[in-house]
Design a protein around this motif. Structure first.
Motif, short mmCIF file in Angstrom:
data_model
loop_
_atom_site.label_atom_id
_atom_site.label_comp_id
_atom_site.label_asym_id
_atom_site.label_seq_id
_atom_site.Cartn_x
_atom_site.Cartn_y
_atom_site.Cartn_z
N GLU A 5 2.94 -4.42 -6.74
CA GLU A 5 1.54 -4.17 -7.07
C GLU A 5 0.83 -3.43 -5.96
N ILE A 6 -0.29 -2.83 -6.33
CA ILE A 6 -1.12 -2.15 -5.33
C ILE A 6 -1.93 -3.17 -4.55
N TYR A 21 17.20 -1.35 -11.17
CA TYR A 21 16.46 -0.61 -12.18
C TYR A 21 14.97 -0.71 -11.89
N GLN A 22 14.25 0.33 -12.30
CA GLN A 22 12.79 0.35 -12.24
C GLN A 22 12.27 0.35 -13.67
N ASP A 49 3.73 6.47 -7.71
CA ASP A 49 4.59 6.37 -8.88
C ASP A 49 5.55 5.19 -8.82
N ASP A 50 5.62 4.52 -7.66
CA ASP A 50 6.60 3.45 -7.48
C ASP A 50 6.09 2.08 -7.88
N PHE A 51 4.81 1.98 -8.22
CA PHE A 51 4.28 0.68 -8.63
C PHE A 51 4.84 0.37 -10.02
N ALA A 52 5.68 -0.67 -10.05
CA ALA A 52 6.48 -0.97 -11.23
C ALA A 52 7.16 -2.31 -11.00
N SER A 69 0.84 -1.20 0.00
CA SER A 69 0.00 0.00 0.00
C SER A 69 0.88 1.25 0.00
N VAL A 70 0.30 2.35 -0.44
CA VAL A 70 1.01 3.62 -0.39
C VAL A 70 1.42 3.90 1.06
N GLY A 71 2.66 4.28 1.23
CA GLY A 71 3.19 4.55 2.55
C GLY A 71 3.94 3.39 3.17
N ASP A 72 3.79 2.20 2.62
CA ASP A 72 4.48 1.02 3.16
C ASP A 72 5.98 1.11 2.90
N ARG A 73 6.72 0.42 3.79
CA ARG A 73 8.15 0.22 3.56
C ARG A 73 8.29 -1.09 2.81
N VAL A 74 9.02 -1.06 1.71
CA VAL A 74 9.12 -2.22 0.83
C VAL A 74 10.58 -2.63 0.70
#
Lengths: 122, 108
Positions: B106-107, B36-37, B81-84, B14-19
């Motif tokens: 993924e979201i 790379y992204q 913007d980081d979903f990739a 989710s948005v805000g999560d640490r990945v």
């Protein structure tokens, strides 16, 4: 601004040949190694081939060795990939990518083109 | 050839999560690793090089760590913007270059 523009992709029958080009601008082309990287539809990145800045040293993935030839024309700022004996598994988007460090092939890839699609099918 | 193995293959967040994404090399590569992204229909974009150096212009929420055979890419607070898909790549001197198989973020 660094730009890499690939061309030459298309539809080719199994066993056929194709030559890809990558026109470079915005940097001193002959000072940097450049690479070809491919991506089959829906799959990950696969490094294909590399060439040193002078063109004197080349490298190939086992999957293309003996069938593909990388070359460059530093007077035209252009990279090439001659692909022979093409197979269905060569179907992919082919990117050219430059390395970040002058005079060394072993470096991250800091600029990439947008790719050219090669489809091998009868 | 040096094999690069990423985990997980897919990550739902989710948005805000640490990945955190992990990349393992089949042999010692010092710090010769990049991340790379890639977004759909786009070329890969360099984020991290030499295992922990941030490429110019890349947001500071991205960081890399590790050396030898174990490496990590961390996104401190996931943004839309980081979903990739993210790839590691080794460029160990005198070795052929190889990429990991990719991790799709993924979201959730």
């Amino acid at each position: 601004e660094v730009q890499l523009l690939e061309s030459g992709g298309g539809l080719v029958q199994p066993g056929g040949s194709l030559r890809l080009s990558c026109a470079a601008s915005g940097f001193t082309f002959n000072s940097y190694a450049v690479n070809w990287v491919r991506q089959a539809p829906g799959k990950g990145l696969e490094w294909v081939s590399a060439i040193s800045g002078s063109g004197g040293t080349t490298f190939y993935a086992d999957s293309v060795k003996g069938r593909f030839t990388i070359s460059r024309d530093n007077s035209k700022n252009t990279l090439y990939l001659q692909m022979n004996s093409l197979r269905a598994e060569d179907t992919a988007l082919y990117y050219c990518a430059k390395v970040a460090i002058k005079t060394s092939s072993w470096s991250r890839f800091d600029y990439w083109g947008q790719g050219t699609l090669v489809t091998v099918s009868s | 050839d040096i094999q690069m193995t990423q985990s997980p293959s897919t990550l739902s967040a989710s948005v805000g999560d640490r990945v955190t994404i992990t990349c393992r090399a089949s042999q010692h590569i010092s710090s010769w690793l990049a991340w790379y992204q890639q977004k759909p229909g786009k070329a890969p974009k360099l984020l991290i090089y030499d295992a922990s150096s941030l490429e110019s212009g890349v947001p500071s929420r991205f960081s890399g760590s590790g050396s030898g055979t174990e490496f990590t890419l961390t996104i401190s607070s996931l943004q839309p913007d980081d979903f990739a898909t993210y790839y590691c790549q080794q460029y160990n001197t005198y070795s052929l270059w190889t990429f990991g198989q990719g991790t799709k973020v993924e979201i959730k």
